[in-house]
Design an enzyme around this catalytic site. Sequence first.
Site, PDB file in Angstrom:
ATOM      1  N   SER A   1       0.839  -1.192   0.000  1.00 10.64           N
ATOM      2  CA  SER A   1       0.000   0.000   0.000  1.00 10.64           C
ATOM      3  C   SER A   1       0.882   1.254   0.000  1.00 10.64           C
ATOM      4  CB  SER A   1      -0.947  -0.051   1.201  1.00 10.64           C
ATOM      5  OG  SER A   1      -1.951   0.919   1.101  1.00 10.64           O
TER       6      SER A   1
ATOM      7  N   ASP B   1      -8.809  -4.901  -5.513  1.00 10.71           N
ATOM      8  CA  ASP B   1      -8.307  -4.113  -4.385  1.00 10.71           C
ATOM      9  C   ASP B   1      -9.141  -2.853  -4.225  1.00 10.71           C
ATOM     10  OD1 ASP B   1      -6.758  -2.453  -2.634  1.00 10.71           O
ATOM     11  OD2 ASP B   1      -4.986  -3.624  -3.148  1.00 10.71           O
TER      12      ASP B   1
ATOM     13  N   HIS C   1      -7.278  -5.970  -0.190  1.00 12.08           N
ATOM     14  CA  HIS C   1      -6.191  -4.997  -0.261  1.00 12.08           C
ATOM     15  C   HIS C   1      -4.874  -5.703   0.008  1.00 12.08           C
ATOM     16  CE1 HIS C   1      -4.108  -1.273  -0.177  1.00 12.08           C
ATOM     17  NE2 HIS C   1      -3.935  -1.222   1.136  1.00 12.08           N
TER      18      HIS C   1
END
Length: 498
Positions: free
Chosen positions: A216, A437, A465
């Site tokens: 991320s 995602d 995610h």
Amino acid sequence: MRRVLAAALLVTAAGCSTAPAEPATQSTADPDKIAWGPCTDIKRPDGEPPAKQDSSVRCGKLAVPLDYAKPDGDKIDLALIKLPATGKSKPLGSVVFNFGGPGASGVDTLDQAAKALTTLRAHYDLVSFDPRGVERSAGVRCGNGAEMDKFTSLDTLPADDETDRQIAAANKQFAALCQQNSGKILPHIGTVNAARDMDRIRAAVGDAKLNYVGMSYGTQLGGVYATEFPKNVGRMVLDAPLDPTVTFEQRTLAQTRGFQKAYESFLRSCVKGGCDVGRDQAIANANVEKLMTQLSQKPLQVGNRQLTQGLGATGVAAALYSELTWPFLEQALGEALRGNGDALMYLADSYTGRNEDGSYSTQMTSFPAITCVDTAERPSEAELKRTEAAALKISPLFGSEGSGGLCRVWPAKGSDQARHVNATGSAPIVVVGGKGDPATPYEWAPKLTAQLKTATLVTYQGEGHGAYLSGSKCIQGLVDGFLIEGKLPEKNASCPAA
């Protein structure tokens, strides 16, 4: 302009800790050396300590400059954790992890992720850290527990002009509290300085090259590191990538679409086997919309607190990060529809980093501190309204103005340096993007891959995610094969859903 921390609802992803922040100018560690010792304050997501701490796990501190323009000036201590390699042969070195946010505690999260990293740990020491401004590393604080409760519980449904003015005032109050409590470190937080810190970590653990897994936000940190230190890049994997070039508006709309898509996938999955939220997708969605409206008008009592619409929406978003939590989301929504908000409140608290004693981790305060310093963009009132209107058309549940409203009044200046990445001259980098995602939409994966110049893209077809810790044996095999053996995935490699 409805919620002070609306952006954190969209991208924060990590564990929490009750460790107190350290003053920005008090360092007890030696520069260039990590003082390793036993771990004494690691916390699990529910606030409880591990049942049995692995005695081989070590925690430490590394002193780094507060201001890299004044390397001999004030220092801050970075908090680190190391899971020593378990294999019989000599370790290949270290792999450094950043699990996202910005605002995730790497110390807590690596400890939580240890079981999923068994294969990698057989060959490497696993290392992570709390980046500057996060938790134990001079963590940013913006008010006490009661003040944070006020900010995180604000509603996210469309509001009138008077409510908008109240939220704008809350933004200013929040920013003022951040300046009051953490003003000395605020100008020195940001991804460029975190990348410099990471190169100090690389040197301190004795590695000539940085082997790294970023997830991320950690993909932006990795991209900036590879831009600043291309010759120091070892084996680098960037999972669930961000596109650092997007504007506030572009990011908000892309993430709103991502969460709405994940929410619709959850509803489709739910109604297949008899759903506690509704018998078909349309009814289930109508029931959720009705629940949110009711929470806005009359919050549910949960102990001595109230489950507001804002907290309810946060709880829904929290459960959409992983397909594994969809059953719990069904349960939480079903119970809330029957008047019991405990489970939905639990999801919201796990997301905002609220502990059982009412204190908060820094994940909701580190996020804006890093985000706002990482961009010079300061949107106007008209731009914020336009973004919010467009986001609400995409999703009444998740639509917002994004982080622009808070950055507009942020007390520290921003820079666009972290928005431009180019790893020319680095070793090959692997980028992993997920089709389902919600927080980092797949469209950002090929964009980051192209910007880096030295990267190869792997596509994961599943939900959630992040792919590496999703349970996909295919993704884990490709990533571990690259990290352990140096085997670069084939061009256009793709893995099915787990």
